[in-house]
Design an enzyme around this catalytic site. Structure first.
Site, PDB file in Angstrom:
ATOM      1  CE  LYS A  74       2.835   0.946  -6.621  1.00 53.40           C
ATOM      2  NZ  LYS A  74       2.277   1.266  -5.283  1.00 53.40           N
ATOM      3  CE1 TYR A  76       1.795   6.723  -5.966  1.00 46.22           C
ATOM      4  CE2 TYR A  76       4.159   6.577  -6.292  1.00 46.22           C
ATOM      5  CZ  TYR A  76       2.894   6.011  -6.357  1.00 46.22           C
ATOM      6  OH  TYR A  76       2.734   4.725  -6.819  1.00 46.22           O
ATOM      7  CG  PHE A 133       1.728   6.222   3.201  1.00 44.20           C
ATOM      8  CD1 PHE A 133       1.828   6.459   1.837  1.00 44.20           C
ATOM      9  CD2 PHE A 133       0.480   6.314   3.797  1.00 44.20           C
ATOM     10  CE1 PHE A 133       0.720   6.794   1.078  1.00 44.20           C
ATOM     11  CE2 PHE A 133      -0.645   6.645   3.043  1.00 44.20           C
ATOM     12  CZ  PHE A 133      -0.518   6.883   1.678  1.00 44.20           C
ATOM     13  NE  ARG A 161      -9.270   1.873  -8.355  1.00 44.46           N
ATOM     14  CZ  ARG A 161      -8.305   2.323  -7.563  1.00 44.46           C
ATOM     15  NH1 ARG A 161      -7.119   2.664  -8.067  1.00 44.46           N
ATOM     16  NH2 ARG A 161      -8.493   2.430  -6.264  1.00 44.46           N
ATOM     17  NE  ARG A 168      -1.947  -3.148  -5.607  1.00 45.15           N
ATOM     18  CZ  ARG A 168      -2.664  -2.046  -5.756  1.00 45.15           C
ATOM     19  NH1 ARG A 168      -3.960  -2.051  -5.515  1.00 45.15           N
ATOM     20  NH2 ARG A 168      -2.079  -0.928  -6.131  1.00 45.15           N
ATOM     21  CG  ASN A 195       0.861  -1.652  -3.569  1.00 43.45           C
ATOM     22  OD1 ASN A 195       1.761  -1.141  -4.219  1.00 43.45           O
ATOM     23  ND2 ASN A 195      -0.271  -1.030  -3.304  1.00 43.45           N
ATOM     24  CG  HIS A 248      -0.082   3.634  -9.560  1.00 40.80           C
ATOM     25  ND1 HIS A 248      -0.686   4.250  -8.495  1.00 40.80           N
ATOM     26  CD2 HIS A 248      -0.435   4.345 -10.661  1.00 40.80           C
ATOM     27  CE1 HIS A 248      -1.368   5.300  -8.927  1.00 40.80           C
ATOM     28  NE2 HIS A 248      -1.225   5.384 -10.243  1.00 40.80           N
ATOM     29  CD  GLU A 276      -2.197   8.398 -11.711  1.00 37.04           C
ATOM     30  OE1 GLU A 276      -2.456   8.620 -10.521  1.00 37.04           O
ATOM     31  OE2 GLU A 276      -2.294   7.274 -12.239  1.00 37.04           O
TER      32      GLU A 276
HETATM   33  P1  CMP Z   1      -0.563   3.385  -5.282  1.00 40.17           P
HETATM   34  O1  CMP Z   1      -1.782   2.901  -5.968  1.00 40.17           O
HETATM   35  O2  CMP Z   1       0.698   3.395  -6.047  1.00 40.17           O
HETATM   36  O3  CMP Z   1      -0.856   4.866  -4.737  1.00 40.17           O
HETATM   37  C1  CMP Z   1      -0.472   5.339  -3.468  1.00 40.17           C
HETATM   38  C2  CMP Z   1       0.356   4.360  -2.748  1.00 40.17           C
HETATM   39  O4  CMP Z   1       0.605   4.631  -1.401  1.00 40.17           O
HETATM   40  C3  CMP Z   1      -0.363   3.027  -2.725  1.00 40.17           C
HETATM   41  O5  CMP Z   1      -0.344   2.470  -3.999  1.00 40.17           O
HETATM   42  C4  CMP Z   1       0.405   2.266  -1.692  1.00 40.17           C
HETATM   43  O6  CMP Z   1       1.477   1.534  -2.233  1.00 40.17           O
HETATM   44  C5  CMP Z   1       0.939   3.388  -0.822  1.00 40.17           C
HETATM   45  N1  CMP Z   1       0.333   3.287   0.496  1.00 40.17           N
HETATM   46  C6  CMP Z   1      -0.950   3.431   0.824  1.00 40.17           C
HETATM   47  N2  CMP Z   1      -1.121   3.248   2.156  1.00 40.17           N
HETATM   48  C7  CMP Z   1       0.111   2.973   2.659  1.00 40.17           C
HETATM   49  C8  CMP Z   1       0.582   2.694   3.942  1.00 40.17           C
HETATM   50  N3  CMP Z   1      -0.242   2.667   5.004  1.00 40.17           N
HETATM   51  N4  CMP Z   1       1.898   2.470   4.105  1.00 40.17           N
HETATM   52  C9  CMP Z   1       2.742   2.508   3.042  1.00 40.17           C
HETATM   53  N5  CMP Z   1       2.339   2.777   1.779  1.00 40.17           N
HETATM   54  C10 CMP Z   1       1.036   3.007   1.596  1.00 40.17           C
END
Ligand code: CMP
Length: 151
Positions: free
Chosen positions: A11, A51, A59, A87, A104, A114, A117, A128
């Site tokens: 990211k 997404y 969010f 993961r 992470r 974070n 992905h 995906e």
């Molecule tokens: P990702 O695995 O890219 O898939 C969905 C994303 O939503 C996840 O990683 C997080 O980065 C994001 N996400 C999940 N929960 C929250 C949250 N509470 N606030 C902001 N971003 C979130």
């Protein structure tokens, strides 16, 4: 377990921190081989489409804003049990909950920012991968056929 493929994204925070190489090295050291890789700056439409499953979540706006804030690295990783293995290497979504030694834990700042992905299941991995890569852009390393996911 069988050979699988999974989509990985480094990211914008990971790219900005100059840890692309460190992250790829962690995947390679733990049995995941990149078979496709591209750096791009996602458009709003591309991020919203990727997404879409989260578009009712509170969010969602923040997520799209963040994912379009700078370049990302899109990768297809291949290896034994690649989806779960990726993961495990990434660690929990919230870096405060992530195990020591995970991407992470090492690099992420928050649930939103974070660093990486990873696809969460074979069906989402196939969708995906196909969202970002054509079949002919994959260069299999394991002898498995060129499909979004051989499993
Ligand atoms: P990702 O695995 O890219 O898939 C969905 C994303 O939503 C996840 O990683 C997080 O980065 C994001 N996400 C999940 N929960 C929250 C949250 N509470 N606030 C902001 N971003 C979130």
């Amino acid at each position: 377990m069988s050979i699988q493929r999974t989509l990985s994204i480094i990211k914008p925070d990971g790219v900005k921190k100059n840890v692309i190489g460190k992250i790829v090295a962690m995947f390679e050291a733990q049995g995941l081989s990149p078979i496709a890789m591209r750096m791009t700056h996602l458009s709003r439409a591309e991020a919203e489409g990727f997404y879409a499953v989260h578009n009712k979540r509170p969010f969602f706006g923040e997520l799209v804003e963040f994912m379009t804030s700078g370049p990302v690295v899109l990768m297809v990783l291949e290896g034994e049990g690649a989806i779960d293995r990726n993961r495990a290497i990434m660690g929990a979504t919230d870096p405060a909950q992530a195990d020591d030694g995970t991407i992470r834990k090492l690099f992420a700042e928050s649930k939103g920012t974070n660093t990486v992905h990873g696809s969460d299941a074979p069906e989402t991995a196939a969708a995906e991968i196909a969202y970002f890569f054509r079949g002919l852009e994959l260069s299999p390393r394991s002898g498995a056929p060129i499909t979004a996911n051989p499993s």
